[in-house]
Design a protein around this motif. Structure first.
Motif, PDB file in Angstrom:
ATOM      1  N   ALA A 117       0.693  -1.206  -0.067  1.00 38.52           N
ATOM      2  CA  ALA A 117       0.069   0.090   0.029  1.00 38.52           C
ATOM      3  C   ALA A 117       0.915   1.179   0.081  1.00 38.52           C
ATOM      4  O   ALA A 117       2.135   1.174   0.523  1.00 38.52           O
ATOM      5  CB  ALA A 117      -0.904   0.004   1.163  1.00 38.52           C
ATOM      6  N   LEU A 118       0.244   2.421  -0.580  1.00 35.15           N
ATOM      7  CA  LEU A 118       1.127   3.672  -0.501  1.00 35.15           C
ATOM      8  C   LEU A 118       0.428   4.625   0.668  1.00 35.15           C
ATOM      9  O   LEU A 118      -0.882   4.619   0.724  1.00 35.15           O
ATOM     10  CB  LEU A 118       0.948   4.206  -1.672  1.00 35.15           C
ATOM     11  N   LEU A 119       1.192   5.228   1.383  1.00 32.90           N
ATOM     12  CA  LEU A 119       0.612   6.507   2.046  1.00 32.90           C
ATOM     13  C   LEU A 119       1.029   7.741   1.265  1.00 32.90           C
ATOM     14  O   LEU A 119       2.680   7.694   1.473  1.00 32.90           O
ATOM     15  CB  LEU A 119       1.319   6.212   3.461  1.00 32.90           C
ATOM     16  N   VAL A 120       0.455   8.616   0.675  1.00 31.13           N
ATOM     17  CA  VAL A 120       1.005   9.749   0.000  1.00 31.13           C
ATOM     18  C   VAL A 120       0.350  11.042   0.242  1.00 31.13           C
ATOM     19  O   VAL A 120      -0.660  11.002   0.864  1.00 31.13           O
ATOM     20  CB  VAL A 120       0.345   9.398  -1.588  1.00 31.13           C
TER      21      VAL A 120
ATOM     22  N   GLY B 215      -2.677   3.353   9.920  1.00 35.23           N
ATOM     23  CA  GLY B 215      -3.301   1.880  10.209  1.00 35.23           C
ATOM     24  C   GLY B 215      -4.125   1.348   9.134  1.00 35.23           C
ATOM     25  O   GLY B 215      -3.910   0.194   9.003  1.00 35.23           O
ATOM     26  N   ALA B 216      -4.651   2.032   8.474  1.00 36.01           N
ATOM     27  CA  ALA B 216      -5.575   1.486   7.344  1.00 36.01           C
ATOM     28  C   ALA B 216      -4.470   1.095   6.200  1.00 36.01           C
ATOM     29  O   ALA B 216      -4.766  -0.076   5.555  1.00 36.01           O
ATOM     30  CB  ALA B 216      -6.330   2.681   6.853  1.00 36.01           C
ATOM     31  N   ALA B 217      -3.482   1.949   6.022  1.00 36.84           N
ATOM     32  CA  ALA B 217      -2.540   1.351   4.866  1.00 36.84           C
ATOM     33  C   ALA B 217      -1.762   0.214   5.459  1.00 36.84           C
ATOM     34  O   ALA B 217      -1.414  -0.691   4.619  1.00 36.84           O
ATOM     35  CB  ALA B 217      -1.547   2.496   4.639  1.00 36.84           C
ATOM     36  N   ARG B 218      -1.514   0.017   6.616  1.00 34.78           N
ATOM     37  CA  ARG B 218      -0.946  -1.176   7.321  1.00 34.78           C
ATOM     38  C   ARG B 218      -1.687  -2.312   7.156  1.00 34.78           C
ATOM     39  O   ARG B 218      -1.334  -3.542   6.604  1.00 34.78           O
ATOM     40  CB  ARG B 218      -0.492  -0.959   8.694  1.00 34.78           C
TER      41      ARG B 218
ATOM     42  N   ALA C 207      -2.154  -3.163   3.463  1.00 34.84           N
ATOM     43  CA  ALA C 207      -0.717  -3.919   2.932  1.00 34.84           C
ATOM     44  C   ALA C 207      -0.579  -5.350   3.056  1.00 34.84           C
ATOM     45  O   ALA C 207       0.158  -6.015   2.734  1.00 34.84           O
ATOM     46  CB  ALA C 207       0.273  -3.086   3.308  1.00 34.84           C
ATOM     47  N   GLY C 208      -1.278  -5.944   4.226  1.00 36.42           N
ATOM     48  CA  GLY C 208      -1.137  -7.266   4.586  1.00 36.42           C
ATOM     49  C   GLY C 208       0.203  -7.501   5.048  1.00 36.42           C
ATOM     50  O   GLY C 208       0.755  -6.819   5.999  1.00 36.42           O
TER      51      GLY C 208
END
Length: 180
Positions: A45-48, A102-105, A108-109
């Motif tokens: 996942a990306l956090l941008v 938290g949502a990105a983690r 990302a699994g």
């Protein structure tokens, strides 16, 4: 547990974008890079930051447009105080950094979360959330623009080398953030 990794391509004088977020300088330095391919494969996942999300892609309009030269596709979490009125596939807009991490983690699994954008990376670092910094240093001096990190008056942050190499047009540095 997955890692939160800030990655960027940087000029030899410390800039990841030119003035106004200009990314056109990066064009001559894009191409095959084993370390970048491995980083993309590890990314779930990306956090941008919003500036990065809506910014200047040197590959715009080509098959290489997007994250990791267009090779990566998946969930993105964009931090902004001004979300767009129309949704984009696989993109979630929010103004809550800790929720976004938290949502990105979770999205990302088992794979890592890649942070794109200097301001978002700085905020993650200040909250003690950032685990690694990956930098691809390319042989150009920009002279001005967006710095890799800009923390006037900030305290030093110690990093530990995990890996480094030189390939093609860049020097690759992978460092773990040492937390107190």
């Amino acid at each position: 547990m997955n890692d939160l990794i800030y990655s960027a391509t940087m000029s030899a004088d410390g800039y990841i974008a030119g003035p106004g977020g200009d990314m056109s300088w990066l064009g001559p330095f894009t191409g095959a890079d084993t370390a970048a391919d491995e980083l993309a494969a590890r990314t779930g996942a990306l956090l941008v930051g919003n500036t990065t999300y809506g910014g200047d892609d040197p590959n715009e309009g080509t098959d290489a447009e997007g994250a990791f030269g267009g090779t990566w596709h998946g969930p993105q979490f964009v931090l902004t105080h001004r979300p767009p009125t129309t949704a984009a596939p696989d993109v979630t807009f929010t103004d809550d950094l800790e929720w976004a991490v938290g949502a990105a983690r979770a999205a990302a699994g088992e794979r890592d979360v890649n942070v794109l954008g200097a301001d978002v990376a700085r905020q993650c670092l200040e909250l003690g959330l950032l685990d690694e910094v990956v930098v691809f240093v390319v042989p150009v001096l920009l002279g001005d623009g967006v710095r890799l990190f800009d923390r006037p008056g900030g305290r030093p942050v110690r990093l530990e080398h995990i890996a480094r190499s030189t390939e093609a047009e860049s020097t690759y540095l992978r460092m773990r953030v040492l937390k107190d």
